[in-house]
Design a protein around this motif. Structure first.
Motif, PDB file in Angstrom:
ATOM      1  N   VAL A 161       0.839  -1.194   0.000  1.00 16.03           N
ATOM      2  CA  VAL A 161       0.000   0.000   0.000  1.00 16.03           C
ATOM      3  C   VAL A 161       0.876   1.247   0.000  1.00 16.03           C
ATOM      4  N   ALA A 162       1.981   1.186   0.751  1.00 14.68           N
ATOM      5  CA  ALA A 162       2.876   2.341   0.817  1.00 14.68           C
ATOM      6  C   ALA A 162       4.258   1.853   1.230  1.00 14.68           C
ATOM      7  N   VAL A 163       5.278   2.558   0.765  1.00 14.36           N
ATOM      8  CA  VAL A 163       6.665   2.230   1.109  1.00 14.36           C
ATOM      9  C   VAL A 163       7.355   3.509   1.562  1.00 14.36           C
ATOM     10  N   ALA A 164       8.155   3.427   2.605  1.00 15.80           N
ATOM     11  CA  ALA A 164       8.913   4.601   3.034  1.00 15.80           C
ATOM     12  C   ALA A 164      10.298   4.148   3.495  1.00 15.80           C
ATOM     13  N   SER A 165      11.265   5.032   3.368  1.00 15.23           N
ATOM     14  CA  SER A 165      12.598   4.692   3.882  1.00 15.23           C
ATOM     15  C   SER A 165      13.215   5.904   4.535  1.00 15.23           C
ATOM     16  N   MET A 166      14.123   5.681   5.465  1.00 12.58           N
ATOM     17  CA  MET A 166      14.872   6.775   6.075  1.00 12.58           C
ATOM     18  C   MET A 166      16.212   6.244   6.559  1.00 12.58           C
ATOM     19  N   LEU A 167      17.121   7.172   6.843  1.00 12.67           N
ATOM     20  CA  LEU A 167      18.410   6.757   7.387  1.00 12.67           C
ATOM     21  C   LEU A 167      18.183   6.210   8.784  1.00 12.67           C
ATOM     22  N   ASN A 168      18.888   5.153   9.127  1.00 11.13           N
ATOM     23  CA  ASN A 168      18.837   4.607  10.478  1.00 11.13           C
ATOM     24  C   ASN A 168      19.268   5.704  11.459  1.00 11.13           C
ATOM     25  N   LYS A 169      18.432   5.965  12.444  1.00 12.60           N
ATOM     26  CA  LYS A 169      18.723   7.056  13.377  1.00 12.60           C
ATOM     27  C   LYS A 169      19.935   6.770  14.261  1.00 12.60           C
ATOM     28  N   GLN A 170      20.496   5.558  14.154  1.00 14.46           N
ATOM     29  CA  GLN A 170      21.713   5.240  14.918  1.00 14.46           C
ATOM     30  C   GLN A 170      22.962   5.831  14.263  1.00 14.46           C
ATOM     31  N   GLN A 171      22.812   6.448  13.085  1.00 14.79           N
ATOM     32  CA  GLN A 171      23.967   6.995  12.357  1.00 14.79           C
ATOM     33  C   GLN A 171      24.975   7.771  13.209  1.00 14.79           C
ATOM     34  N   PRO A 172      24.514   8.652  14.137  1.00 13.33           N
ATOM     35  CA  PRO A 172      25.505   9.412  14.922  1.00 13.33           C
ATOM     36  C   PRO A 172      26.487   8.520  15.687  1.00 13.33           C
ATOM     37  N   PHE A 173      26.143   7.254  15.903  1.00 12.88           N
ATOM     38  CA  PHE A 173      27.054   6.347  16.606  1.00 12.88           C
ATOM     39  C   PHE A 173      28.038   5.663  15.658  1.00 12.88           C
ATOM     40  N   GLY A 174      28.019   6.061  14.388  1.00 13.79           N
ATOM     41  CA  GLY A 174      28.968   5.478  13.441  1.00 13.79           C
ATOM     42  C   GLY A 174      28.248   4.838  12.284  1.00 13.79           C
ATOM     43  N   GLY A 175      28.977   4.732  11.168  1.00 11.45           N
ATOM     44  CA  GLY A 175      28.359   4.289   9.925  1.00 11.45           C
ATOM     45  C   GLY A 175      28.264   2.788   9.777  1.00 11.45           C
ATOM     46  N   ASP A 176      29.034   2.026  10.545  1.00 13.28           N
ATOM     47  CA  ASP A 176      28.992   0.577  10.343  1.00 13.28           C
ATOM     48  C   ASP A 176      28.774  -0.153  11.661  1.00 13.28           C
ATOM     49  N   VAL A 177      28.614  -1.456  11.581  1.00 15.15           N
ATOM     50  CA  VAL A 177      28.253  -2.222  12.784  1.00 15.15           C
ATOM     51  C   VAL A 177      29.374  -2.188  13.828  1.00 15.15           C
ATOM     52  N   ILE A 178      30.626  -2.197  13.362  1.00 14.58           N
ATOM     53  CA  ILE A 178      31.736  -2.251  14.316  1.00 14.58           C
ATOM     54  C   ILE A 178      31.790  -0.991  15.179  1.00 14.58           C
ATOM     55  N   THR A 179      31.596   0.179  14.565  1.00 17.11           N
ATOM     56  CA  THR A 179      31.650   1.403  15.368  1.00 17.11           C
ATOM     57  C   THR A 179      30.489   1.446  16.366  1.00 17.11           C
ATOM     58  N   ARG A 180      29.355   0.880  15.983  1.00 14.07           N
ATOM     59  CA  ARG A 180      28.223   0.888  16.926  1.00 14.07           C
ATOM     60  C   ARG A 180      28.452  -0.112  18.057  1.00 14.07           C
ATOM     61  N   ILE A 181      29.049  -1.246  17.733  1.00 15.00           N
ATOM     62  CA  ILE A 181      29.375  -2.198  18.802  1.00 15.00           C
ATOM     63  C   ILE A 181      30.406  -1.558  19.744  1.00 15.00           C
ATOM     64  N   SER A 182      31.413  -0.902  19.163  1.00 18.60           N
ATOM     65  CA  SER A 182      32.437  -0.250  19.992  1.00 18.60           C
ATOM     66  C   SER A 182      31.813   0.767  20.927  1.00 18.60           C
ATOM     67  N   ALA A 183      30.838   1.501  20.420  1.00 23.01           N
ATOM     68  CA  ALA A 183      30.186   2.521  21.257  1.00 23.01           C
ATOM     69  C   ALA A 183      29.592   1.870  22.507  1.00 23.01           C
ATOM     70  N   THR A 184      28.984   0.701  22.354  1.00 26.86           N
ATOM     71  CA  THR A 184      28.366   0.055  23.520  1.00 26.86           C
ATOM     72  C   THR A 184      29.439  -0.462  24.481  1.00 26.86           C
ATOM     73  N   MET A 185      30.644  -0.735  23.954  1.00 25.51           N
ATOM     74  CA  MET A 185      31.706  -1.235  24.819  1.00 25.51           C
ATOM     75  C   MET A 185      32.329  -0.103  25.631  1.00 25.51           C
ATOM     76  N   MET A 186      32.266   1.110  25.086  1.00 25.85           N
ATOM     77  CA  MET A 186      32.929   2.225  25.756  1.00 25.85           C
ATOM     78  C   MET A 186      32.007   3.007  26.671  1.00 25.85           C
ATOM     79  N   ASP A 187      30.705   2.987  26.345  1.00 27.95           N
ATOM     80  CA  ASP A 187      29.787   3.833  27.104  1.00 27.95           C
ATOM     81  C   ASP A 187      28.596   2.981  27.569  1.00 27.95           C
ATOM     82  N   PRO A 188      28.420   2.853  28.891  1.00 26.07           N
ATOM     83  CA  PRO A 188      27.355   1.987  29.393  1.00 26.07           C
ATOM     84  C   PRO A 188      25.945   2.434  28.970  1.00 26.07           C
ATOM     85  N   ASP A 189      25.788   3.698  28.608  1.00 26.12           N
ATOM     86  CA  ASP A 189      24.460   4.178  28.210  1.00 26.12           C
ATOM     87  C   ASP A 189      24.178   3.989  26.724  1.00 26.12           C
ATOM     88  N   ALA A 190      25.218   3.642  25.984  1.00 32.48           N
ATOM     89  CA  ALA A 190      25.060   3.643  24.520  1.00 32.48           C
ATOM     90  C   ALA A 190      24.052   2.602  24.045  1.00 32.48           C
TER      91      ALA A 190
END
Ligand code: FES
Length: 617
Positions: free
Chosen positions: A213-242
């Motif tokens: 019926v409808a399709v929509a897309s947007m950038l993943n809002k997690q972008q500020p934590f890095g562009g790829d999975v490794i940088t986002r995993i690293s963020a969780t390792m460095m910051d308990p709130d991440a």
């Protein structure tokens, strides 16, 4: 792995299926329509089929459905026949005609959503008829199992009495999630999500017709934590709130997309009863609030291969309160649910041909099927395809050069280079498919040698004079090929160019990928030229030029017609499980069949990688 062969008449089609699958499911997976209103649960007794070769045991349901003569003649209920050996089957024409829908790579899916609705008019309770409200409903809806959830039980007494005992029961996979006043059977919806690291796509589906019926897309809002999975995993390792933040951002992305497709389709959130989601292992863990660290460090372990019963509300999606959520299971830390969805949508497990599936990206997933077995691996391709580590690299957005053609016979510099630019804008940079095209073209005209070096100015002037003027140097003397000059006398640094280092980056990426598929081919004992189809998948792979992919050795050297763009197969897989409860079983069955091969484990990986760096001649 000893698959069995089923031949369906009058369609005249033969399929190989894993042993133990019901004939009904096998037919449904392959787009052969067999009558049914219960969806293969053995209760509607409509799925008539005649076993014309081979034999099938007689069940008590068969005895209740057929005469002795019919049974002797081979008539059975298709959903109760297990394919344990080769069978020939005759399917009578449909009485209640199910609609089929085409999804994925030409897959015909028979519409049988997990979401079902039945309108019933119940008789009022009396002192003489003291059945419970639920029993009254169950007795009227005899072709569905109704296990109520609490929300449905809370609504049941009120809705029944307010609507004169004329109600619609809503079930998802045998769970009664609601009763609605009056007849609402015409309105059933679901949302399919492709939860990408970069981009998230939502498709609102009408389950009555199987159409989006409808399709929509947007950038993943997690972008500020890095562009790829490794940088986002690293963020969780460095910051308990991440982790909490990342979970919240993923949920917000899904919820805003739901809002968008519902608004666009003019559909009430209350009529969305199910959502399905395909994402890589890290994105899925982050969405569910599960610590992703073990996924990112050796030996790369995921918490679980399957998920508990989930509701859309667990993912922060505001639709019907009882709506269910299906999340694709992952094969391993680096072959996630998005790839399982992709393999499902491309029918990798339903095809006799030798097919190679490549989802090109930072982490490149590769699967090979020889019609019997499926092996899969993940190759660390690095960020080159996303425009990362490339001097003039950018994402595939307006202004990105995506297609490049070099004309060595041109008379003037203007005609020597032809560019295709996204949005027909002034070129600002080069995206992944442009990078592959540029390198492939430079190899073709001879400006790049087999080892990946830009040839000398003198050699260029002698062999390709029309393009020699495009060679230049920047910074510390790095050689570049200029793709676009904003003005005729613009300094090189202001131009869009491809540098010698960029070529190296692409060589590393393609060597990792071709090492991956070379090892998979060896594993199954298949020669590269026997590959009958290469499916290029994913938001990047789908846009690659097949001839350029062949030229640089990213895929086996095959006729370009055998190399096809598979599109966003992860999202298609999510749609399929919503349209057909059988397909969901197919995804689970596939998990059991696929073997994962870890590349970094192989002692010969480095040697092979080096062998693959050169461009094929
Ligand atoms: Fe309903 Fe077989 S599909 S009984």
């Amino acid at each position: 792995t000893g698959r069995v062969q089923l031949t369906f008449e009058p369609a005249g089609r033969t399929f190989r299926v894993p042993p133990g699958v019901s004939v009904f499911d096998a037919a449904s997976w392959n787009g052969i329509a067999i009558d049914s209103t219960c969806g293969g649960h053995g209760t509607c007794r409509k799925c008539l089929v005649r076993v014309s070769s081979g034999s099938a045991p007689v069940t008590r349901h068969d005895r209740r459905t057929f005469s002795e003569d019919q049974i002797a003649d081979g008539w059975r209920l298709a959903c109760l026949v297990r394919a344990t050996h080769d069978l020939g089957l005759e399917v009578p024409p449909l009485v209640t005609r199910p609609k089929a829908s085409t999804v994925g790579v030409g897959r015909q899916v028979i519409l049988r959503p997990g979401v079902q609705k039945r309108y019933v008019e119940l008789t009022d309770p009396t002192l003489a008829d003291q059945r419970t409200d639920l029993q009254r409903l169950r007795d009227a809806v005899d072709d569905l199992t109704l296990n109520p959830d609490l929300h449905a039980l809370r609504r049941l007494p009120t809705v029944l009495r307010q609507s004169d005992f004329k109600v619609t029961a809503v079930t998802v996979d045998e769970v009664l999630i609601d009763v609605e006043p009056g007849d609402t059977t015409g309105s059933r919806h679901a949302i399919a999500y492709d939860l990408g690291t970069t981009t998230v796509v939502a498709t609102l589906l009408d389950l009555e017709t199987g159409t989006p019926v409808a399709v929509a897309s947007m950038l993943n809002k997690q972008q500020p934590f890095g562009g790829d999975v490794i940088t986002r995993i690293s963020a969780t390792m460095m910051d308990p709130d991440a982790l909490g933040r990342l979970t919240q951002l993923a949920r917000q992305t899904l919820s805003e997309l739901a809002q968008e497709v519902l608004d666009e389709g003019g559909i009430s959130p209350q009529s969305v009863y199910e959502v399905a989601l395909a994402g890589n292992a890290t994105m899925t863990a982050l969405l569910l609030g599960i610590d992703p660290e073990p996924l990112g460090v050796a030996p790369f372990i995921q918490v679980s291969a399957d998920w508990p019963v989930l509701h859309a509300s667990d993912l922060g999606i505001d639709v019907h309160p009882g709506a269910r959520a299906t999340i694709f299971p992952a094969l391993g830390a680096y072959v996630g649910g998005d790839i399982v969805a992709g393999m499902l949508a491309s029918g990798l497990d339903r095809d006799k041909r030798v097919r190679l599936f490549i989802d090109v990206g930072t982490n490149c997933e590769i699967a090979l099927s020889d019609g019997e077995r499926i092996v899969t691996t993940a190759a660390p391709a690095g960020p080159a395809f996303e425009g990362g580590a490339i001097r003039c690299g950018m994402r595939a957005a307006d202004g990105a050069i995506e297609v490049i053609t070099l004309n060595a016979g041109a008379s003037g510099d203007d005609e020597a280079v032809t560019l295709g630019v996204i949005g027909d804008a002034e070129p600002r940079g080069i995206c992944g498919s442009g990078l592959v095209d540029a390198v492939a073209e430079l190899v073709r005209v001879g400006l790049l040698d087999e080892s990946g070096r830009l040839i000398s100015d003198e050699a260029a002037a002698a062999s390709v004079p029309a393009l020699a003027g495009r060679l230049a140097t920047v910074g510390d003397g790095e050689r570049v090929f200029i793709l676009h000059r904003p003005t005729p006398d613009a300094p090189t640094v202001e131009c869009v160019y491809l540098s010698q280092r960029d070529v190296r980056e692409l060589q590393f990426a393609k060597a990792a990928i071709s090492t991956g598929w070379t090892l998979l081919l060896e594993e199954l004992g298949v020669s590269p030229r026997d590959v009958q189809q290469v499916l290029l998948a994913g938001s990047f792979g789908s846009y690659l030029s097949p001839s350029s992919a062949v030229r640089i050795g990213l895929v086996p050297k095959l006729p370009v017609l055998r190399i096809v763009s598979a599109g966003n197969v992860a999202g298609e897989g999510a749609k399929m499980v919503l349209l057909s409860a059988r397909e969901r079983a197919g995804a689970d069955a596939m998990l059991a069949e696929v073997a994962y091969i870890e590349l970094s484990d192989r002692p010969d990986f480095n040697d092979r990688f080096i062998d693959q760096l050169a461009f094929p001649v």
